[in-house]
Write a protein that holds these residues in place. Sequence first.
Motif, PDB file in Angstrom:
ATOM      1  N   TRP A  42       0.837  -1.200   0.000  1.00  0.00           N
ATOM      2  CA  TRP A  42       0.000   0.000   0.000  1.00  0.00           C
ATOM      3  C   TRP A  42       0.871   1.249   0.000  1.00  0.00           C
ATOM      4  O   TRP A  42       2.033   1.213   0.390  1.00  0.00           O
ATOM      5  CB  TRP A  42      -0.923   0.016   1.235  1.00  0.00           C
ATOM      6  N   THR A  43       0.265   2.347  -0.447  1.00  0.00           N
ATOM      7  CA  THR A  43       0.968   3.628  -0.378  1.00  0.00           C
ATOM      8  C   THR A  43       1.116   4.054   1.077  1.00  0.00           C
ATOM      9  O   THR A  43       0.383   3.583   1.958  1.00  0.00           O
ATOM     10  CB  THR A  43       0.207   4.705  -1.156  1.00  0.00           C
ATOM     11  N   LEU A  44       2.036   4.972   1.330  1.00  0.00           N
ATOM     12  CA  LEU A  44       2.315   5.403   2.698  1.00  0.00           C
ATOM     13  C   LEU A  44       1.489   6.610   3.114  1.00  0.00           C
ATOM     14  O   LEU A  44       1.424   6.933   4.298  1.00  0.00           O
ATOM     15  CB  LEU A  44       3.803   5.734   2.843  1.00  0.00           C
ATOM     16  N   ARG A  45       0.905   7.292   2.153  1.00  0.00           N
ATOM     17  CA  ARG A  45       0.135   8.504   2.456  1.00  0.00           C
ATOM     18  C   ARG A  45      -1.354   8.244   2.304  1.00  0.00           C
ATOM     19  O   ARG A  45      -1.782   7.418   1.524  1.00  0.00           O
ATOM     20  CB  ARG A  45       0.562   9.648   1.527  1.00  0.00           C
ATOM     21  N   ARG A  46      -2.128   8.986   3.046  1.00  0.00           N
ATOM     22  CA  ARG A  46      -3.579   8.911   2.936  1.00  0.00           C
ATOM     23  C   ARG A  46      -4.057   9.674   1.710  1.00  0.00           C
ATOM     24  O   ARG A  46      -3.464  10.701   1.350  1.00  0.00           O
ATOM     25  CB  ARG A  46      -4.238   9.486   4.195  1.00  0.00           C
ATOM     26  N   PRO A  47      -5.114   9.250   1.079  1.00  0.00           N
ATOM     27  CA  PRO A  47      -5.831   7.989   1.315  1.00  0.00           C
ATOM     28  C   PRO A  47      -5.010   6.793   0.829  1.00  0.00           C
ATOM     29  O   PRO A  47      -4.412   6.838  -0.246  1.00  0.00           O
ATOM     30  CB  PRO A  47      -7.103   8.150   0.479  1.00  0.00           C
ATOM     31  N   PHE A  48      -4.959   5.742   1.637  1.00  0.00           N
ATOM     32  CA  PHE A  48      -4.148   4.580   1.313  1.00  0.00           C
ATOM     33  C   PHE A  48      -4.727   3.871   0.086  1.00  0.00           C
ATOM     34  O   PHE A  48      -5.914   3.577   0.024  1.00  0.00           O
ATOM     35  CB  PHE A  48      -4.092   3.618   2.501  1.00  0.00           C
ATOM     36  N   ARG A  49      -3.851   3.575  -0.863  1.00  0.00           N
ATOM     37  CA  ARG A  49      -4.232   2.887  -2.088  1.00  0.00           C
ATOM     38  C   ARG A  49      -3.224   1.782  -2.358  1.00  0.00           C
ATOM     39  O   ARG A  49      -2.060   1.875  -1.939  1.00  0.00           O
ATOM     40  CB  ARG A  49      -4.266   3.857  -3.272  1.00  0.00           C
ATOM     41  N   PRO A  50      -3.628   0.738  -3.087  1.00  0.00           N
ATOM     42  CA  PRO A  50      -2.654  -0.299  -3.458  1.00  0.00           C
ATOM     43  C   PRO A  50      -1.489   0.308  -4.240  1.00  0.00           C
ATOM     44  O   PRO A  50      -1.678   1.189  -5.083  1.00  0.00           O
ATOM     45  CB  PRO A  50      -3.467  -1.273  -4.313  1.00  0.00           C
ATOM     46  N   LEU A  51      -0.308  -0.155  -3.960  1.00  0.00           N
ATOM     47  CA  LEU A  51       0.896   0.364  -4.595  1.00  0.00           C
ATOM     48  C   LEU A  51       0.937  -0.067  -6.062  1.00  0.00           C
ATOM     49  O   LEU A  51       0.810  -1.255  -6.371  1.00  0.00           O
ATOM     50  CB  LEU A  51       2.133  -0.146  -3.852  1.00  0.00           C
ATOM     51  N   THR A  52       1.120   0.887  -6.964  1.00  0.00           N
ATOM     52  CA  THR A  52       1.194   0.612  -8.390  1.00  0.00           C
ATOM     53  C   THR A  52       2.652   0.554  -8.840  1.00  0.00           C
ATOM     54  O   THR A  52       3.576   0.904  -8.099  1.00  0.00           O
ATOM     55  CB  THR A  52       0.459   1.689  -9.192  1.00  0.00           C
ATOM     56  N   TYR A  53       2.834   0.128 -10.084  1.00  0.00           N
ATOM     57  CA  TYR A  53       4.197   0.020 -10.608  1.00  0.00           C
ATOM     58  C   TYR A  53       4.875   1.386 -10.683  1.00  0.00           C
ATOM     59  O   TYR A  53       6.051   1.530 -10.330  1.00  0.00           O
ATOM     60  CB  TYR A  53       4.172  -0.626 -11.994  1.00  0.00           C
ATOM     61  N   ASP A  54       4.140   2.393 -11.145  1.00  0.00           N
ATOM     62  CA  ASP A  54       4.740   3.721 -11.270  1.00  0.00           C
ATOM     63  C   ASP A  54       5.164   4.261  -9.911  1.00  0.00           C
ATOM     64  O   ASP A  54       6.226   4.893  -9.787  1.00  0.00           O
ATOM     65  CB  ASP A  54       3.753   4.685 -11.926  1.00  0.00           C
TER      66      ASP A  54
END
Length: 397
Positions: free
Chosen positions: A276-288
């Motif tokens: 997941w991303t580290l910042r809010r709003p949390f989102r699944p981590l993408t390739y970019d």
Amino acid sequence: MEETGDSLLPFRVLDEHGVEVEAVGEFLHHMLADDASAASLRSYAYELLAWFRFLRAVEVPWHVAGRAEARDFALWLKICKKPPRQRRADAPAAGSVNPVTGKATSGENYAARTRRHARAVIRSFYEYHREMHGRPLVNPFPKGRGDEDEHLNAHHNPMQPFRRLSRRAVYQPKEPKPAPRSIPDRAFNDLFAALSCNRDRALIAFYISTGARASELLGVRQGRVVPEEQLIGVVRKGSRALQQLPASTDAFVWLRLYQQEIRDLVPKGPDEALWWTLRRPFRPLTYDAARMVFNKANAVLGANWTLHDLRHSAAKRMVRDPDLTLADVQWVLGHAHITTTEVYTAPTPDEVIAHVLAHHERLRAGRAKPPAPPAPGYRPEVLAALFGAGTAGEGAR
């Protein structure tokens, strides 16, 4: 090109009036029915978009394009520059060589692999319409030349390399053969030390120990992690089959630390994303996003390593282990043919340089091993005639 969000046709190619190009849409439907992935459809759609734009510029309908248009398109791809992108002021010049890694940055023109891919896409597009509708009668990009083309590898032995066409096809760029670029152990340690959070440390540790592709590891779900058996399940890029890959103990330690940090902050469940991303709003981590994180560590070191270099590095580490067979490495990397895995058995330039420098040092110190004496029974004058004077040993007669 337009992304539709429709699973039956994720991408559409539009003409200058915003109308879908039916010939391309039909071909993409055919690819989707043939179990092509959405990423493949997107790639093919972009190549066909470039071809149709070129034909529109020269005012030639797609169904009457011939060898002359194919020739001009190949020349155009070879000499034209890629569309400019916004770059940082301190970004390296296109085509420059990084002093830390020895890797060249992407050039201003299209690479040979890109041009080869464009030719293959357009050729398959025309072959589909020729088979389905009987037109156009001529494919602008003909097949490879040679009498044995049709059945070149029909009875291929998987333990032998694939046979190549005797000659390249018309307007097909020469195939580049770059050596896999692995990260030396010392450089990897510096890269790992430049990471700033446990998520990134866990992600890189899994990359270097499993050899999984970037997209495969980023797509892992929480239910596919088995720490007690040191296994992590990835969906393979080509076959899209689920495969359990063994990973190092350190990777699971860093993963546990990361999971403790995001506890109660992200959704939990076997089908939820692992990264997941580290910042809010949390989102699944993408390739970019993962690539940008990796580039931050590169910026600290002044390097230009890529996520795919970690896969090469993992492969080289496994190949160097005498207790692992080449078939083991093939299974872990997910290669369809063992000949693909054999690429990693070749020494890297750094390894060759180190070996040759060590050889010179042994010669300087007088520690070089003398040549073995010839087997007894050979006449000295015969050995001298073959290998020069002084070759015959005392045991020869």
